[in-house]
Design a protein around this motif. Structure first.
Motif, PDB file in Angstrom:
ATOM      1  N   UNK A  50      24.891 -76.699  52.773  1.00  0.00           N
ATOM      2  CA  UNK A  50      23.275 -77.427  51.927  1.00  0.00           C
ATOM      3  C   UNK A  50      22.782 -76.006  50.692  1.00  0.00           C
ATOM      4  N   UNK A  51      23.251 -75.393  50.565  1.00  0.00           N
ATOM      5  CA  UNK A  51      22.714 -74.273  49.426  1.00  0.00           C
ATOM      6  C   UNK A  51      23.190 -75.297  48.197  1.00  0.00           C
ATOM      7  N   UNK A  52      24.338 -75.873  48.082  1.00  0.00           N
ATOM      8  CA  UNK A  52      24.905 -76.513  47.551  1.00  0.00           C
ATOM      9  C   UNK A  52      24.183 -78.016  47.725  1.00  0.00           C
ATOM     10  N   UNK A  53      23.175 -77.793  47.913  1.00  0.00           N
ATOM     11  CA  UNK A  53      22.347 -79.567  47.689  1.00  0.00           C
ATOM     12  C   UNK A  53      22.663 -80.613  48.542  1.00  0.00           C
ATOM     13  N   UNK A  54      23.868 -80.086  49.463  1.00  0.00           N
ATOM     14  CA  UNK A  54      24.120 -81.493  50.570  1.00  0.00           C
ATOM     15  C   UNK A  54      22.914 -81.561  51.805  1.00  0.00           C
ATOM     16  N   UNK A  55      22.295 -82.932  51.897  1.00  0.00           N
ATOM     17  CA  UNK A  55      21.702 -82.712  52.793  1.00  0.00           C
ATOM     18  C   UNK A  55      22.213 -82.807  54.242  1.00  0.00           C
ATOM     19  N   UNK A  56      21.209 -81.963  55.188  1.00  0.00           N
ATOM     20  CA  UNK A  56      22.323 -81.964  56.785  1.00  0.00           C
ATOM     21  C   UNK A  56      22.516 -83.554  56.760  1.00  0.00           C
ATOM     22  N   UNK A  57      21.365 -84.893  56.971  1.00  0.00           N
ATOM     23  CA  UNK A  57      22.446 -85.799  57.657  1.00  0.00           C
ATOM     24  C   UNK A  57      23.495 -86.555  56.865  1.00  0.00           C
ATOM     25  N   UNK A  58      24.500 -85.432  55.641  1.00  0.00           N
ATOM     26  CA  UNK A  58      25.639 -85.798  54.917  1.00  0.00           C
ATOM     27  C   UNK A  58      26.865 -84.831  55.846  1.00  0.00           C
ATOM     28  N   UNK A  96      32.410 -75.596  26.695  1.00  0.00           N
ATOM     29  CA  UNK A  96      32.304 -74.081  25.388  1.00  0.00           C
ATOM     30  C   UNK A  96      30.635 -73.042  26.510  1.00  0.00           C
ATOM     31  N   UNK A  97      29.691 -74.750  26.870  1.00  0.00           N
ATOM     32  CA  UNK A  97      28.343 -73.953  26.923  1.00  0.00           C
ATOM     33  C   UNK A  97      28.331 -73.059  28.334  1.00  0.00           C
ATOM     34  N   UNK A  98      29.429 -73.659  29.418  1.00  0.00           N
ATOM     35  CA  UNK A  98      29.694 -73.257  30.756  1.00  0.00           C
ATOM     36  C   UNK A  98      30.112 -71.080  30.643  1.00  0.00           C
ATOM     37  N   UNK A  99      31.501 -72.016  29.942  1.00  0.00           N
ATOM     38  CA  UNK A  99      32.129 -70.133  29.532  1.00  0.00           C
ATOM     39  C   UNK A  99      31.061 -69.425  28.978  1.00  0.00           C
ATOM     40  N   UNK A 100      30.461 -69.591  27.839  1.00  0.00           N
ATOM     41  CA  UNK A 100      29.121 -68.703  27.907  1.00  0.00           C
ATOM     42  C   UNK A 100      28.886 -68.332  28.705  1.00  0.00           C
ATOM     43  N   UNK A 101      28.130 -69.567  29.802  1.00  0.00           N
ATOM     44  CA  UNK A 101      27.121 -68.666  30.746  1.00  0.00           C
ATOM     45  C   UNK A 101      27.404 -67.630  31.457  1.00  0.00           C
ATOM     46  N   UNK A 102      28.657 -67.466  32.107  1.00  0.00           N
ATOM     47  CA  UNK A 102      29.565 -67.182  32.644  1.00  0.00           C
ATOM     48  C   UNK A 102      29.570 -65.586  32.273  1.00  0.00           C
ATOM     49  N   UNK A 103      29.292 -65.038  31.297  1.00  0.00           N
ATOM     50  CA  UNK A 103      29.982 -64.065  30.369  1.00  0.00           C
ATOM     51  C   UNK A 103      30.550 -63.000  30.209  1.00  0.00           C
ATOM     52  N   UNK A 104      31.844 -63.512  30.912  1.00  0.00           N
ATOM     53  CA  UNK A 104      33.584 -63.445  30.822  1.00  0.00           C
ATOM     54  C   UNK A 104      34.207 -63.514  30.478  1.00  0.00           C
ATOM     55  N   UNK A 105      35.058 -62.073  29.735  1.00  0.00           N
ATOM     56  CA  UNK A 105      36.475 -62.011  29.217  1.00  0.00           C
ATOM     57  C   UNK A 105      36.562 -63.414  28.932  1.00  0.00           C
ATOM     58  N   UNK A 106      37.715 -64.190  27.646  1.00  0.00           N
ATOM     59  CA  UNK A 106      37.914 -65.867  27.832  1.00  0.00           C
ATOM     60  C   UNK A 106      38.957 -65.016  26.927  1.00  0.00           C
ATOM     61  N   UNK A 138      23.820 -73.284  40.141  1.00  0.00           N
ATOM     62  CA  UNK A 138      24.000 -72.693  41.730  1.00  0.00           C
ATOM     63  C   UNK A 138      25.388 -71.951  41.872  1.00  0.00           C
ATOM     64  N   UNK A 139      26.289 -72.558  40.814  1.00  0.00           N
ATOM     65  CA  UNK A 139      27.842 -71.890  41.258  1.00  0.00           C
ATOM     66  C   UNK A 139      27.706 -70.692  40.062  1.00  0.00           C
ATOM     67  N   UNK A 140      27.212 -70.752  39.351  1.00  0.00           N
ATOM     68  CA  UNK A 140      27.018 -70.153  37.776  1.00  0.00           C
ATOM     69  C   UNK A 140      26.570 -68.521  38.177  1.00  0.00           C
ATOM     70  N   UNK A 141      25.228 -68.603  38.828  1.00  0.00           N
ATOM     71  CA  UNK A 141      24.528 -67.634  39.508  1.00  0.00           C
ATOM     72  C   UNK A 141      25.004 -66.587  41.043  1.00  0.00           C
TER      73      UNK A 141
END
Length: 119
Positions: free
Chosen positions: A32-40, A104-114, A85-88
């Motif tokens: 649900x927190x990932x956006x799936x509706x309850x009817x799904x 690369x944008x997602x990697x940068x947002x994680x802020x972790x060593x690469x 949501x997952x990044x947060x």
């Protein structure tokens, strides 16, 4: 482990949770927190869209206790809101993980060593 491709048998989410030794209410809450509706939640696992299946696989991975999480392109088939949501979540929980990601944008947002790998 979160594989790049997932395949699900035809079963309810309740059966899936039992087979994977997951807390059923926690699984539904995560989805649900990932956006799936309850009817799904009434759809069989093999009838979910690729994005919904990806969310189910990610929820399964993160709800399963581990010392090291291996995530192979965890953001595939997810929209920008779900990616955020997952990044947060990953930034908040900071699990020990190894992520394979080509964006690369997602990697940068994680802020972790690469560790860049070349073919």
């Amino acid at each position: 482990t979160l594989p790049q491709q997932v395949h699900f048998a035809h079963q309810s989410l309740r059966e899936y949770a039992k087979d994977h030794q997951l807390d059923y209410p926690a699984l539904l809450n995560f989805l649900f927190k990932l956006g799936m509706a309850r009817d799904e939640f009434t759809h069989a696992t093999d009838e979910l869209s690729f994005g919904q299946q990806r969310k189910l696989a990610l929820a399964t991975c993160l709800l399963t206790p581990a010392n090291l999480y291996f995530l192979d392109e965890p953001f595939n088939y997810l929209d920008l809101i779900n990616q955020d949501q997952i990044l947060a979540l990953l930034k908040q929980v900071r699990p020990t993980m190894l992520i394979v990601e080509h964006d690369p944008a997602l990697i940068a947002q994680l802020g972790a060593p690469t560790l860049p790998l070349n073919h």
